[in-house]
Enzyme design. Structure first.
Site, PDB file in Angstrom:
ATOM      1  N   LYS A 107       0.819  -1.235   0.000  1.00 17.87           N
ATOM      2  CA  LYS A 107       0.000   0.000   0.000  1.00 17.87           C
ATOM      3  C   LYS A 107       0.835   1.260   0.000  1.00 17.87           C
ATOM      4  CE  LYS A 107       0.448  -2.278   3.794  1.00 17.87           C
ATOM      5  NZ  LYS A 107      -0.106  -2.930   4.947  1.00 17.87           N
ATOM      6  N   VAL A 134      -5.362  -3.408   1.129  1.00 18.02           N
ATOM      7  CA  VAL A 134      -6.332  -2.782   2.036  1.00 18.02           C
ATOM      8  C   VAL A 134      -7.202  -3.859   2.688  1.00 18.02           C
ATOM      9  CG1 VAL A 134      -8.220  -1.121   2.271  1.00 18.02           C
ATOM     10  CG2 VAL A 134      -6.451  -0.724   0.547  1.00 18.02           C
ATOM     11  N   GLY A 136      -6.452  -6.440   4.499  1.00 19.80           N
ATOM     12  CA  GLY A 136      -5.947  -7.821   4.572  1.00 19.80           C
ATOM     13  C   GLY A 136      -6.823  -8.782   3.794  1.00 19.80           C
ATOM     14  N   GLY A 189       2.779 -10.745  13.590  1.00 17.66           N
ATOM     15  CA  GLY A 189       2.935 -10.519  12.146  1.00 17.66           C
ATOM     16  C   GLY A 189       1.974  -9.495  11.572  1.00 17.66           C
ATOM     17  N   GLU A 192       3.948  -3.362  10.295  1.00 16.28           N
ATOM     18  CA  GLU A 192       4.871  -3.116   9.183  1.00 16.28           C
ATOM     19  C   GLU A 192       6.302  -3.318   9.681  1.00 16.28           C
ATOM     20  OE1 GLU A 192       3.809  -2.408   5.912  1.00 16.28           O
ATOM     21  OE2 GLU A 192       2.051  -3.110   6.983  1.00 16.28           O
ATOM     22  N   LYS A 207      -3.895   3.471   2.827  1.00 14.78           N
ATOM     23  CA  LYS A 207      -5.109   2.719   2.483  1.00 14.78           C
ATOM     24  C   LYS A 207      -6.264   3.674   2.152  1.00 14.78           C
ATOM     25  CE  LYS A 207      -3.582  -1.232   5.172  1.00 14.78           C
ATOM     26  NZ  LYS A 207      -3.423  -1.769   6.538  1.00 14.78           N
ATOM     27  N   GLY A 304      -1.951 -10.049   9.189  1.00 16.97           N
ATOM     28  CA  GLY A 304      -1.465 -11.393   9.516  1.00 16.97           C
ATOM     29  C   GLY A 304      -1.120 -12.135   8.233  1.00 16.97           C
TER      30      GLY A 304
END
Ligand SMILES: NC(=O)c1ccc[n+]([C@@H]2O[C@H](COP(=O)([O-])OP(=O)(O)OC[C@H]3O[C@@H](n4cnc5c(N)ncnc54)[C@H](O)[C@@H]3O)[C@@H](O)[C@H]2O)c1
Ligand SMILES: N[C@@H](CCO)C(=O)O
Ligand code: NA
Length: 441
Positions: A107, A134, A136, A189, A192, A207, A304
């Protein structure tokens, strides 16, 4: 690139949280993915920085390479999961220039160079998809680009950063310290590589730019998004909000006006009954308001490795199908489209103002007059009771009192002027916090 019945050769760049899961799916589920595409697909290589690094899934050694450029030059479809501006940007550009398809979750790059990369793709007929960038796992970009392409979107609003939602949720529900909650989000996880991008709102702002671009069919960039992160939100803010029936969330909002669009990211108070208030942990949720569709809400895991790999794989299948069918794509943002990004002063929202004031008669009337003078009307006002100021209080000195105001809808410009004047009043000791409030969806 790939012809009918050809194998679609896939090159993966980066094997971190998300990349390792994509590699696993492409190897372990190769038959299923090939069946979904209708043509065999093959992972031909995974470009990594360190072949010896431990990964969430052990990638067969013969796939690993440190020569990303060679892989880009060989594949029909590149999945970029290195992140950041360079070398990701140059590698994506290199792939698109040779007509190879690109799927990415980057992104930061898209919100700065998206229009340029789209233009290169249009020039060479290459496909560029980025559903994972955006929300996930949440299918949000394709619904906006395809399902809602016959409607006019007027507003997009949501929780689009899993890390900050996780931190705020932990602070609100378990009283966790900011630093501990961030460390946990990194371990899981969600964050960033540099978590400042999450905490300071830059990831959510990227986003917002992507959502605004696709929703309003005009390009917006990261630097056009007003951005405040959560680093200034204190445990006291969260506690005070909870006492008044609110929860604090980091929202990304893109709102269409007649002459442009306001894009903004900031901590926002939501009544606990608001649908976005119940979005917990690293989950994301996005409201889309369209003229005919009305309100839509998209909800799911926003961060994740595994959830994000689902969105990447969806784009891989859709893109591989396209390579096979060789169908040209009509861009969502037409060449030359322009809609001005309006300043935050043009935003209209409700506000929460928390103040320490002198505990004497006439104070409330004086404050109310300042708001009225700036056309800001009061929805509710609370005085949680007299609170003591820190340190020694000399006998005879007033202890001061707390006043919490929630306004009706007001223009940011008027609110700024109101707060400035409130601060100048003798009876106002301090304005402890000013937060935007979303009561309506
Ligand atoms: N983690 C998430 O929940 C999530 C969700 C959506 C989108 N994304 C995006 O997906 C991308 C990857 O995220 P991640 O969480 O997997 O990051 P990550 O930091 O875990 O993985 C990136 C990997 O790329 C490797 N790398 C760095 N430079 C390289 C190079 N020159 N060549 C090859 N490999 C190189 C790093 O060593 C690392 O293993 C980012 O753009 C991120 O914004 C992540
Ligand atoms: N760091 C991002 C990853 C998902 O884009 C987040 O926390 O939401
Ligand atoms: Na998504």
């Amino acid at each position: 690139m790939a012809q009918a019945e050809d194998i679609v050769r896939i090159g993966l760049l980066g094997a971190g949280n998300v990349g390792a899961q994509v590699a696993r799916t492409l190897v372990e589920e190769r038959e299923l993915i090939s069946a979904r595409v209708g043509t065999p697909v093959k992972l031909i290589g995974v470009a990594v920085r360190d072949p010896e690094a431990p990964r969430d899934w052990k990638i067969p050694g013969e796939l690993l390479t440190t020569d990303a450029e060679a892989l880009v030059d060989e594949a029909d479809l590149i999945v970029e999961l290195i992140g950041g501006y360079e070398p990701a940007g140059a590698l994506i550009e290199r792939a698109l220039r040779r007509g190879a398809a690109v799927v990415t979750g980057n992104k930061a790059l898209l919100a700065t160079r998206g229009a340029e990369l789209d233009a290169i793709a249009a020039e060479t007929g290459a496909v560029l998809r980025y559903e994972a960038s955006v929300g996930g796992a949440i299918p949000i970009l394709r619904p906006i680009e395809e399902s809602l392409s016959g409607d006019r979107i007027t507003k997009v609003m949501g929780i689009v950063n899993g890390t900050t939602n996780y931190i705020l949720d932990q602070m609100d529900t378990t009283g966790a310290a900011f630093g501990d909650a961030l460390a946990e989000a990194q371990k899981l996880g969600y964050a960033e590589a540099d978590p400042t991008a999450d905490v300071e709102g830059h990831d959510a702002a990227a986003k917002a730019a992507i959502l605004g671009t696709l929703a309003f069919h005009a390009p917006f960039t990261l630097d056009e998004v007003y951005c405040e992160g959560i680093s200034q939100v204190t445990a006291d803010d969260i506690e005070a909000a909870a006492a008044s029936g609110y929860v604090i969330k980091l929202l990304a909002i893109a709102e269409k006006h007649d002459d442009g669009a306001v894009l903004r990211v900031h901590p926002t108070l939501l009544p606990r009954t608001h649908p976005l208030a119940s979005v917990r942990g690293a989950f994301n949720a996005v409201f889309v308001v369209a003229e005919n569709a009305g309100e839509l809400m998209f909800y799911g895991q926003g961060a994740g490795g595994k959830p994000t790999s689902s969105a990447i794989m969806g784009d891989v299948v859709a893109t591989a199908r396209r390579l096979r069918a060789s169908v040209a794509e009509t861009p969502t943002v037409p060449a030359g489209a322009h809609l001005p990004a309006l300043p935050i002063e043009r935003a209209t929202t409700q506000y929460y103002i928390d103040m320490q004031v002198a505990d004497r008669e006439g104070v409330i009337a004086e404050i109310a007059q300042v708001l009225a003078d700036h056309h800001v009307s009061i929805e509710s006002m609370r005085q949680p009771g007299s609170v003591s100021v820190e340190g020694e209080v000399e006998s005879g000195e007033s202890l001061g009192a707390q006043v919490q105001i929630v306004t009706h809808l007001a223009l940011e410009k008027d609110l700024d002027a109101t707060v400035k004047q409130l601060k100048s009043l003798d009876v106002v000791k301090s304005v402890t916090s000013v937060l935007r409030v979303e009561v309506e969806k």
